[in-house]
Scaffold this active site. Structure first.
Site, PDB file in Angstrom:
ATOM      1  CG  ASP A 180       2.185   4.774  -6.441  1.00  0.00           C
ATOM      2  OD1 ASP A 180       1.302   4.233  -7.154  1.00  0.00           O
ATOM      3  OD2 ASP A 180       2.384   6.001  -6.445  1.00  0.00           O
ATOM      4  CG  ASN A 233      -8.302  -4.281  -2.765  1.00  0.00           C
ATOM      5  OD1 ASN A 233      -9.528  -4.370  -2.879  1.00  0.00           O
ATOM      6  ND2 ASN A 233      -7.729  -3.418  -1.921  1.00  0.00           N
ATOM      7  CE1 TYR A 279     -13.692   2.688  -8.915  1.00  0.00           C
ATOM      8  CE2 TYR A 279     -15.999   2.160  -9.304  1.00  0.00           C
ATOM      9  CZ  TYR A 279     -14.799   1.900  -8.668  1.00  0.00           C
ATOM     10  OH  TYR A 279     -14.715   0.834  -7.783  1.00  0.00           O
ATOM     11  CB  THR A 315     -14.796   0.904   2.249  1.00  0.00           C
ATOM     12  OG1 THR A 315     -15.103   1.345   0.924  1.00  0.00           O
ATOM     13  CG2 THR A 315     -14.946  -0.614   2.333  1.00  0.00           C
ATOM     14  CG  ASP A 353      -2.237   0.765   0.997  1.00  0.00           C
ATOM     15  OD1 ASP A 353      -2.185   1.991   0.759  1.00  0.00           O
ATOM     16  OD2 ASP A 353      -3.312   0.148   1.027  1.00  0.00           O
ATOM     17  CE  LYS A 404     -12.181  -0.490  -9.720  1.00  0.00           C
ATOM     18  NZ  LYS A 404     -11.207  -1.356  -9.028  1.00  0.00           N
TER      19      LYS A 404
HETATM   20  N1  LIG Z   1     -16.234   0.281  -1.625  1.00  0.00           N
HETATM   21  C1  LIG Z   1     -16.990  -0.038  -2.638  1.00  0.00           C
HETATM   22  O1  LIG Z   1     -18.194   0.219  -2.646  1.00  0.00           O
HETATM   23  C2  LIG Z   1     -16.400  -0.764  -3.820  1.00  0.00           C
HETATM   24  C3  LIG Z   1     -17.285  -1.347  -4.749  1.00  0.00           C
HETATM   25  C4  LIG Z   1     -16.763  -2.007  -5.853  1.00  0.00           C
HETATM   26  C5  LIG Z   1     -15.395  -2.096  -6.031  1.00  0.00           C
HETATM   27  N2  LIG Z   1     -14.550  -1.525  -5.131  1.00  0.00           N
HETATM   28  C6  LIG Z   1     -13.110  -1.652  -5.371  1.00  0.00           C
HETATM   29  O2  LIG Z   1     -12.511  -2.341  -4.285  1.00  0.00           O
HETATM   30  C7  LIG Z   1     -11.162  -1.914  -4.121  1.00  0.00           C
HETATM   31  C8  LIG Z   1     -10.937  -1.481  -2.675  1.00  0.00           C
HETATM   32  O3  LIG Z   1     -11.833  -0.425  -2.368  1.00  0.00           O
HETATM   33  P1  LIG Z   1     -12.147   0.075  -0.879  1.00  0.00           P
HETATM   34  O4  LIG Z   1     -13.582   0.345  -0.818  1.00  0.00           O
HETATM   35  O5  LIG Z   1     -11.516  -0.825   0.112  1.00  0.00           O
HETATM   36  O6  LIG Z   1     -11.386   1.488  -0.941  1.00  0.00           O
HETATM   37  P2  LIG Z   1     -10.568   2.298   0.175  1.00  0.00           P
HETATM   38  O7  LIG Z   1     -10.404   3.663  -0.374  1.00  0.00           O
HETATM   39  O8  LIG Z   1     -11.190   2.105   1.504  1.00  0.00           O
HETATM   40  O9  LIG Z   1      -9.145   1.549   0.158  1.00  0.00           O
HETATM   41  C9  LIG Z   1      -8.331   1.590  -0.987  1.00  0.00           C
HETATM   42  C10 LIG Z   1      -6.918   1.225  -0.589  1.00  0.00           C
HETATM   43  O10 LIG Z   1      -6.110   1.319  -1.794  1.00  0.00           O
HETATM   44  C11 LIG Z   1      -4.948   2.064  -1.475  1.00  0.00           C
HETATM   45  N3  LIG Z   1      -4.405   2.732  -2.673  1.00  0.00           N
HETATM   46  C12 LIG Z   1      -4.918   3.789  -3.341  1.00  0.00           C
HETATM   47  N4  LIG Z   1      -4.092   4.143  -4.335  1.00  0.00           N
HETATM   48  C13 LIG Z   1      -3.048   3.283  -4.301  1.00  0.00           C
HETATM   49  C14 LIG Z   1      -1.869   3.140  -5.071  1.00  0.00           C
HETATM   50  N5  LIG Z   1      -1.574   3.989  -6.077  1.00  0.00           N
HETATM   51  N6  LIG Z   1      -1.009   2.144  -4.780  1.00  0.00           N
HETATM   52  C15 LIG Z   1      -1.279   1.301  -3.742  1.00  0.00           C
HETATM   53  N7  LIG Z   1      -2.367   1.393  -2.969  1.00  0.00           N
HETATM   54  C16 LIG Z   1      -3.245   2.376  -3.241  1.00  0.00           C
HETATM   55  C17 LIG Z   1      -5.391   3.071  -0.419  1.00  0.00           C
HETATM   56  O11 LIG Z   1      -4.289   3.596   0.299  1.00  0.00           O
HETATM   57  C18 LIG Z   1      -6.317   2.195   0.430  1.00  0.00           C
HETATM   58  O12 LIG Z   1      -5.614   1.478   1.420  1.00  0.00           O
HETATM   59  C19 LIG Z   1     -10.945  -0.800  -5.141  1.00  0.00           C
HETATM   60  O13 LIG Z   1     -10.328  -1.332  -6.296  1.00  0.00           O
HETATM   61  C20 LIG Z   1     -12.358  -0.351  -5.455  1.00  0.00           C
HETATM   62  O14 LIG Z   1     -12.446   0.249  -6.724  1.00  0.00           O
HETATM   63  C21 LIG Z   1     -15.026  -0.856  -4.030  1.00  0.00           C
END
Ligand SMILES: NC(=O)c1ccc[n+]([C@@H]2O[C@H](COP(=O)([O-])OP(=O)(O)OC[C@H]3O[C@@H](n4cnc5c(N)ncnc54)[C@H](O)[C@@H]3O)[C@@H](O)[C@H]2O)c1
Length: 267
Positions: free
Chosen positions: A65, A92, A161, A198, A39, A165
């Site tokens: 990153d 993720n 977005y 989240t 992360d 995806k």
């Molecule tokens: N929360 C939702 O409703 C939802 C729904 C569908 C898909 N998703 C997908 O699930 C995944 C996780 O989402 P979440 O809800 O846990 O989001 P979140 O924002 O709570 O967590 C995302 C994590 O990714 C890390 N991150 C961001 N940019 C980064 C980078 N350049 N390099 C490394 N790490 C990085 C952040 O620091 C964080 O720890 C994402 O791909 C998101 O698109 C989320």
């Protein structure tokens, strides 16, 4: 679900400091896998790694990153040397920047393409190189990319977005095709999560209000629930259990799929 289906496996989870990624890391550990946390958030990432060790498996944090190829090289090396192998990658890490089409800012689209598309494909590249025969880990494995229900439906204010995806979905299928045809011994699948409260999910609910699409946050959330046949939002563990399954031997003949974990929202 059967326990310890991933005994002895070695995983790297990106974006695992918090949210869905942290939950996937925990579920992999409960199933017996050692887990490296990758992360950009160092403090939260190290805390998550310490929590993972309480499940009796090895863990560690690697600064990653996902948009930076040299950091992928060091994260894969760090995973192999800390855990003694590498056979699971969970791609993720992701970001969402809400905007109506008429208000889109090019820099936001570029940022989402960088993290969500480039970050995912670089992960696939370096995992496949390491996991394939004669690679630095060399024992095959499984890659799970986290796409979104947004790749399967038309939801307002997330056009950019959703496009990224959808790209993750396509990358998954081509990665699976190449890995299968070229005998890498790696299965590649993706998951389409529904909305989860989240940090990212709640930001989207707030943005729905800011863009004038919902009168308040409760109405924004209620609108999503209304579109969900199972009648509630997803929980992080719903996605984590699906990821464990896709990495396990129970999914041994499954590759190139997108698995909806969305309560039926995208059906
Ligand atoms: N929360 C939702 O409703 C939802 C729904 C569908 C898909 N998703 C997908 O699930 C995944 C996780 O989402 P979440 O809800 O846990 O989001 P979140 O924002 O709570 O967590 C995302 C994590 O990714 C890390 N991150 C961001 N940019 C980064 C980078 N350049 N390099 C490394 N790490 C990085 C952040 O620091 C964080 O720890 C994402 O791909 C998101 O698109 C989320």
């Amino acid at each position: 679900m059967q326990t310890k289906t991933l005994e002895g496996r070695k995983a790297l989870v990106t974006g695992a400091a918090r949210g869905i990624g942290a939950s996937i890391a925990e579920a992999l550990a409960k199933a017996g896998a050692s887990v490296m946390i990758g992360d950009i958030l160092e403090d939260e990432g190290r805390k998550t790694a310490a929590h993972i060790e309480t499940f009796g498996v090895s863990s560690g944090f690697t600064k990653l990153d996902v948009t930076d190829e040299s950091q992928w090289e060091s994260a894969v090396s760090a995973t192999i040397s800390a855990l003694g192998g590498f056979d699971i990658l969970i791609n993720n890490a992701g970001i969402e920047i809400t905007s109506l089409v008429v208000q889109i800012r090019p820099e936001d689209i570029r940022k989402m393409c960088d993290v969500n598309v480039l970050g995912t494909v670089l992960g696939m590249k370096h995992a496949l190189l390491a996991m394939k025969p004669q690679g630095a880990a060399g024992k095959g494995g499984a890659i799970v990319n986290i796409s979104s229900v947004a790749a399967t439906i038309a939801f307002p204010a997330i056009a950019g977005y959703s496009a990224t995806k959808s790209a993750v979905d396509r990358l998954t299928r081509i990665g699976a095709m190449e890995a299968g045809k070229l005998g890498y011994g790696v299965r590649v699948n993706c998951i389409y999560p529904g909305l989860i409260p989240t940090t990212m999910g709640m930001q989207l609910a707030n943005d729905m209000v800011a863009t004038g699409l919902a009168p308040d946050v409760n109405a924004a959330v209620a609108g999503v629930i209304d579109q969900t046949p199972l009648g509630h939002l997803a929980e992080v563990t719903d996605i984590a259990d699906a990821a464990v399954f896709l990495c396990s031997n129970q999914a041994r003949f499954i590759t190139g799929i997108g698995l909806p974990v969305d309560g039926g929202m995208g059906m």
